[in-house]
Design a protein around this motif. Structure first.
Motif, PDB file in Angstrom:
ATOM      1  N   ALA A  49      25.286  36.426  44.904  1.00  0.00           N
ATOM      2  CA  ALA A  49      24.889  37.821  45.044  1.00  0.00           C
ATOM      3  C   ALA A  49      25.652  38.692  44.060  1.00  0.00           C
ATOM      4  N   SER A  50      26.938  38.406  43.901  1.00  0.00           N
ATOM      5  CA  SER A  50      27.716  39.151  42.920  1.00  0.00           C
ATOM      6  C   SER A  50      27.234  38.861  41.503  1.00  0.00           C
ATOM      7  N   THR A  51      26.777  37.625  41.263  1.00  0.00           N
ATOM      8  CA  THR A  51      26.204  37.277  39.960  1.00  0.00           C
ATOM      9  C   THR A  51      25.016  38.173  39.636  1.00  0.00           C
ATOM     10  N   VAL A  52      24.074  38.304  40.578  1.00  0.00           N
ATOM     11  CA  VAL A  52      22.870  39.086  40.285  1.00  0.00           C
ATOM     12  C   VAL A  52      23.155  40.585  40.293  1.00  0.00           C
ATOM     13  N   LEU A  53      24.108  41.034  41.110  1.00  0.00           N
ATOM     14  CA  LEU A  53      24.467  42.449  41.076  1.00  0.00           C
ATOM     15  C   LEU A  53      25.140  42.792  39.750  1.00  0.00           C
ATOM     16  N   ASN A  54      25.997  41.896  39.265  1.00  0.00           N
ATOM     17  CA  ASN A  54      26.588  42.118  37.946  1.00  0.00           C
ATOM     18  C   ASN A  54      25.505  42.168  36.874  1.00  0.00           C
ATOM     19  N   ALA A  55      24.534  41.259  36.978  1.00  0.00           N
ATOM     20  CA  ALA A  55      23.440  41.233  35.992  1.00  0.00           C
ATOM     21  C   ALA A  55      22.609  42.506  36.054  1.00  0.00           C
ATOM     22  N   SER A  56      22.527  43.126  37.230  1.00  0.00           N
ATOM     23  CA  SER A  56      21.705  44.338  37.364  1.00  0.00           C
ATOM     24  C   SER A  56      22.229  45.487  36.526  1.00  0.00           C
ATOM     25  N   GLY A  57      23.491  45.405  36.121  1.00  0.00           N
ATOM     26  CA  GLY A  57      24.057  46.459  35.306  1.00  0.00           C
ATOM     27  C   GLY A  57      23.735  46.346  33.834  1.00  0.00           C
TER      28      GLY A  57
ATOM     29  N   VAL B 286      11.405  42.275  35.604  1.00  0.00           N
ATOM     30  CA  VAL B 286      12.306  42.085  36.752  1.00  0.00           C
ATOM     31  C   VAL B 286      12.041  43.232  37.715  1.00  0.00           C
ATOM     32  N   ILE B 287      11.543  42.899  38.893  1.00  0.00           N
ATOM     33  CA  ILE B 287      11.080  43.945  39.808  1.00  0.00           C
ATOM     34  C   ILE B 287      12.077  44.266  40.912  1.00  0.00           C
ATOM     35  N   GLY B 288      13.183  43.501  40.996  1.00  0.00           N
ATOM     36  CA  GLY B 288      14.153  43.810  42.033  1.00  0.00           C
ATOM     37  C   GLY B 288      15.234  42.766  42.158  1.00  0.00           C
ATOM     38  N   VAL B 289      16.173  43.061  43.065  1.00  0.00           N
ATOM     39  CA  VAL B 289      17.327  42.201  43.327  1.00  0.00           C
ATOM     40  C   VAL B 289      17.478  42.017  44.825  1.00  0.00           C
ATOM     41  N   LEU B 290      17.781  40.775  45.221  1.00  0.00           N
ATOM     42  CA  LEU B 290      18.131  40.453  46.609  1.00  0.00           C
ATOM     43  C   LEU B 290      19.564  39.942  46.598  1.00  0.00           C
ATOM     44  N   ALA B 291      20.477  40.678  47.242  1.00  0.00           N
ATOM     45  CA  ALA B 291      21.897  40.317  47.262  1.00  0.00           C
ATOM     46  C   ALA B 291      22.329  40.059  48.700  1.00  0.00           C
ATOM     47  N   ASP B 292      22.631  38.803  49.004  1.00  0.00           N
ATOM     48  CA  ASP B 292      22.981  38.384  50.363  1.00  0.00           C
ATOM     49  C   ASP B 292      24.473  38.087  50.435  1.00  0.00           C
ATOM     50  N   CYS B 293      25.192  38.879  51.176  1.00  0.00           N
ATOM     51  CA  CYS B 293      26.626  38.733  51.495  1.00  0.00           C
ATOM     52  C   CYS B 293      27.504  38.621  50.255  1.00  0.00           C
ATOM     53  N   GLY B 294      27.253  39.476  49.266  1.00  0.00           N
ATOM     54  CA  GLY B 294      28.068  39.476  48.063  1.00  0.00           C
ATOM     55  C   GLY B 294      29.322  40.326  48.214  1.00  0.00           C
ATOM     56  N   PHE B 295      30.361  39.981  47.435  1.00  0.00           N
ATOM     57  CA  PHE B 295      31.579  40.790  47.430  1.00  0.00           C
ATOM     58  C   PHE B 295      31.451  41.910  46.406  1.00  0.00           C
TER      59      PHE B 295
END
Length: 312
Positions: A173-181, A188-197
């Motif tokens: 989840a942190s991987t994809v949240l970092n990529a979202s920046g 890319v239509i969205g992000v699903l982040a499950d229990c990320g720090f």
């Protein structure tokens, strides 16, 4: 002369401690491939009641038609994954597993969930994990750049019209949240982040204090030094909470109410920082990474509501 020897001894001790921290936190040794009768399940009592379900998901994923795929990372590693096609032209989730996990262990149920929503799934072994190359886990720092490389592969493989959702669990989840920046392809239509720090520093502070019973302000500098000297990355250089502030796509956050490893407050902090359309789903009675196993119907329904144009 004596003072010089003392300083050298202190420096050597600091380097030794930093190296030990690097080996404990970031280094990943050779990973034997599981045989047909082996099923990797997360360790811990909270997962025992879901063991049979998780094994069933792995068995089903192994038996499903899929395509083995691979890419080269920006720094020359071969990264591998498996593509499960629901139907030609269906939306695709690009999925990333957690810390010291693998695609098969952490994302088997995710394949079935994607199919239930009418989506295809590309599950990948992150660097230093599963069948991918590398020996250094970077808590989402370099992995987020790997995510961008997988997106480049998907543009070539599926075309610029393919609708893509970035999905990750725990460190994934942190991987994809970092990529979202980063600037993302328009499909890319969205992000699903499950229990990320929210940052490597904060999750390591938590582990150092609560699990190792050491003072984080004293121990963490050695951890960071080990990462910089031996892992060739700075864990403070990229954080989810800073990256998601630059997100330009919708983000849905899931977190278990009873998560004892990554506190749910970290997802709340990421959620508060996100400027785009967003949702935060806290699953009652769910431990770390267990929101979907605990409430499969509710999880799928929330995704249908959040991504109505990418669900059946």
């Amino acid at each position: 002369m004596v003072l010089l020897l003392i300083l050298l001894a202190l420096a050597a001790t600091a380097l030794l401690i930093a190296y030990i921290c690097y080996r404990m936190a970031f280094y990943s040794d050779r990973r034997p491939k599981p045989n047909a009768e082996e099923y990797s399940i997360p360790e811990g009592e909270i997962y025992e009641s879901f063991r049979d379900q998780m094994i069933q998901w792995i068995k089903e994923a192994r038996a499903m038609p899929h395509e083995d795929v691979s890419i080269q990372s920006f720094d020359g590693l071969t990264l591998r994954g498996k593509y499960y096609e629901y139907a030609p032209g269906a939306p695709i989730e690009l999925m990333f597993h957690g810390y010291r996990g693998s695609a098969e262990r952490d994302l088997g149920g995710g394949v079935q969930r994607c199919f239930a929503l009418g989506r295809s799934a590309l599950i990948v072994d992150q660097r230093a994990s599963g069948n991918s190359e590398g020996h250094v886990i970077t808590f989402g720092v370099k992995e987020s750049r790997d995510c961008l490389s997988w997106l480049d592969f998907m543009q070539e493989r599926f075309g610029p019209e393919a609708r893509i959702i970035l999905t990750g669990i725990s460190m994934g989840a942190s991987t994809v949240l970092n990529a979202s920046g980063y600037p993302l392809p328009s499909n890319v239509i969205g992000v699903l982040a499950d229990c990320g720090f929210d940052s490597p520093r904060n999750i390591m502070y938590k582990v150092i204090k609560e699990d190792m019973h050491l003072p984080p302000k004293i121990a963490y500098p050695f951890v960071r030094l080990g990462a910089i000297l031996f892992g060739k990355f700075d864990p403070d250089s990229v954080t989810s909470i800073d990256s998601v502030r630059r997100a330009t796509v919708p983000v849905i956050f899931f977190h278990g109410e009873d998560d004892a490893f990554v506190p749910k407050e970290m997802s709340k902090a990421n959620f508060d920082a996100c400027p785009t359309r967003k949702a935060l789903v806290i699953t009652p009675d769910a431990g770390h990474g267990l929101s979907f196993p605990v409430d499969q119907e509710g999880y799928i329904q929330k995704l249908r509501e959040f991504f109505p144009d990418a669900s059946t």
